[in-house]
Design a protein around this motif. Structure first.
Motif, mmCIF file in Angstrom:
data_model
loop_
_atom_site.group_PDB
_atom_site.id
_atom_site.type_symbol
_atom_site.label_atom_id
_atom_site.label_comp_id
_atom_site.label_asym_id
_atom_site.label_seq_id
_atom_site.Cartn_x
_atom_site.Cartn_y
_atom_site.Cartn_z
ATOM 1 N N THR A 62 -54.897 17.087 17.093
ATOM 2 C CA THR A 62 -55.647 15.826 17.053
ATOM 3 C C THR A 62 -54.806 14.638 17.507
ATOM 4 O O THR A 62 -55.347 13.572 17.778
ATOM 5 N N HIS A 63 -53.504 14.824 17.609
ATOM 6 C CA HIS A 63 -52.607 13.763 18.079
ATOM 7 C C HIS A 63 -52.273 13.900 19.566
ATOM 8 O O HIS A 63 -51.580 13.042 20.115
ATOM 9 N N LEU A 64 -52.728 14.966 20.192
ATOM 10 C CA LEU A 64 -52.444 15.200 21.610
ATOM 11 C C LEU A 64 -53.634 14.706 22.421
ATOM 12 O O LEU A 64 -54.657 15.369 22.515
ATOM 13 N N GLN A 65 -53.492 13.527 22.980
ATOM 14 C CA GLN A 65 -54.597 12.855 23.666
ATOM 15 C C GLN A 65 -54.528 13.068 25.180
ATOM 16 O O GLN A 65 -54.456 12.115 25.957
ATOM 17 N N PHE A 66 -54.547 14.336 25.583
ATOM 18 C CA PHE A 66 -54.534 14.679 27.005
ATOM 19 C C PHE A 66 -55.187 16.052 27.158
ATOM 20 O O PHE A 66 -55.324 16.793 26.183
ATOM 21 N N PRO A 67 -55.606 16.410 28.376
ATOM 22 C CA PRO A 67 -56.259 17.706 28.583
ATOM 23 C C PRO A 67 -55.296 18.868 28.320
ATOM 24 O O PRO A 67 -54.144 18.841 28.766
ATOM 25 N N LEU A 68 -55.777 19.857 27.606
ATOM 26 C CA LEU A 68 -54.996 21.061 27.326
ATOM 27 C C LEU A 68 -55.951 22.196 27.000
ATOM 28 O O LEU A 68 -57.105 21.971 26.669
ATOM 29 N N GLU A 69 -55.456 23.407 27.097
ATOM 30 C CA GLU A 69 -56.198 24.567 26.619
ATOM 31 C C GLU A 69 -55.502 25.042 25.352
ATOM 32 O O GLU A 69 -54.279 25.128 25.323
#
Length: 185
Positions: A62-69
């Motif tokens: 929830t703290h990673l504000q970038f596209p990821l899988e």
């Protein structure tokens, strides 16, 4: 009530709180900000190491504000014991990470056997670069690979048997809302 369940409850009653819920949550937010600065443009596959990494990974995502899988893998050495044995794969990754950055999220870097084996697996399977994030980095001189350092660390920890925030004592107390050390261990 079984004697085993009473023992499990006694472990919590007697445990030393090393980090409160607020301290752990603050550390997770800082790790998330650090990862976001370093990996926002890498299109990573983020692997949660089950079961221990479940709570840390869920809160960290929830703290990673970038596209990821996001995906998971399940490798263990402990099998609900307090000492580790051989690495056992319960579930290997199902998402392809050939020529991709990979972020492995786990609960603890203790001796490093499990994390080291997972890193090697990812590299041999074609990952461009493998990054690691751990909630706890335990301070001792028993590291299997002394050169193995996590790229992102939430909190340091003294050399005691700990549980909470995904880490367990004989399969219990992963749900504890702080980091606790077992009395006498």
């Amino acid at each position: 009530m079984s004697a085993d369940l009473e023992h499990i409850r006694q472990i919590m009653r007697e445990a030393d709180c090393l980090y409160t819920e607020a301290q752990v949550e603050e550390a997770i937010a800082k790790v998330g900000a650090h990862i976001s600065r370093e990996m926002a443009d890498t299109n990573p596959v983020v692997f949660c190491v089950m079961n221990g990494g479940l709570i840390f990974a869920g809160k960290l995502l929830t703290h990673l504000q970038f596209p990821l899988e996001a995906s998971y893998l399940h490798a263990t050495r402990y099998r609900n014991e307090t000492t580790g044995g051989d690495l056992f794969w319960k579930a290997k990754p199902e998402v392809s990470f050939i020529d991709r950055d990979v972020l492995i999220v786990d609960d603890i870097l203790d001796e490093g056997h499990t994390l080291g084996a997972i890193i090697d697996f990812c590299k041999h399977a074609g990952a461009r670069k493998v990054h690691t994030a751990v909630l706890i980095d335990k301070d001792h001189d028993r590291k299997a690979r002394p050169e193995l350092k996590a790229d992102f660390v939430g909190l340091p920890c003294i050399d005691r048997y700990i549980f909470g925030y995904g880490m367990d004592y004989k399969g219990y107390w992963r749900n504890a809302n702080g980091i606790y050390a077992v009395k006498g261990m």
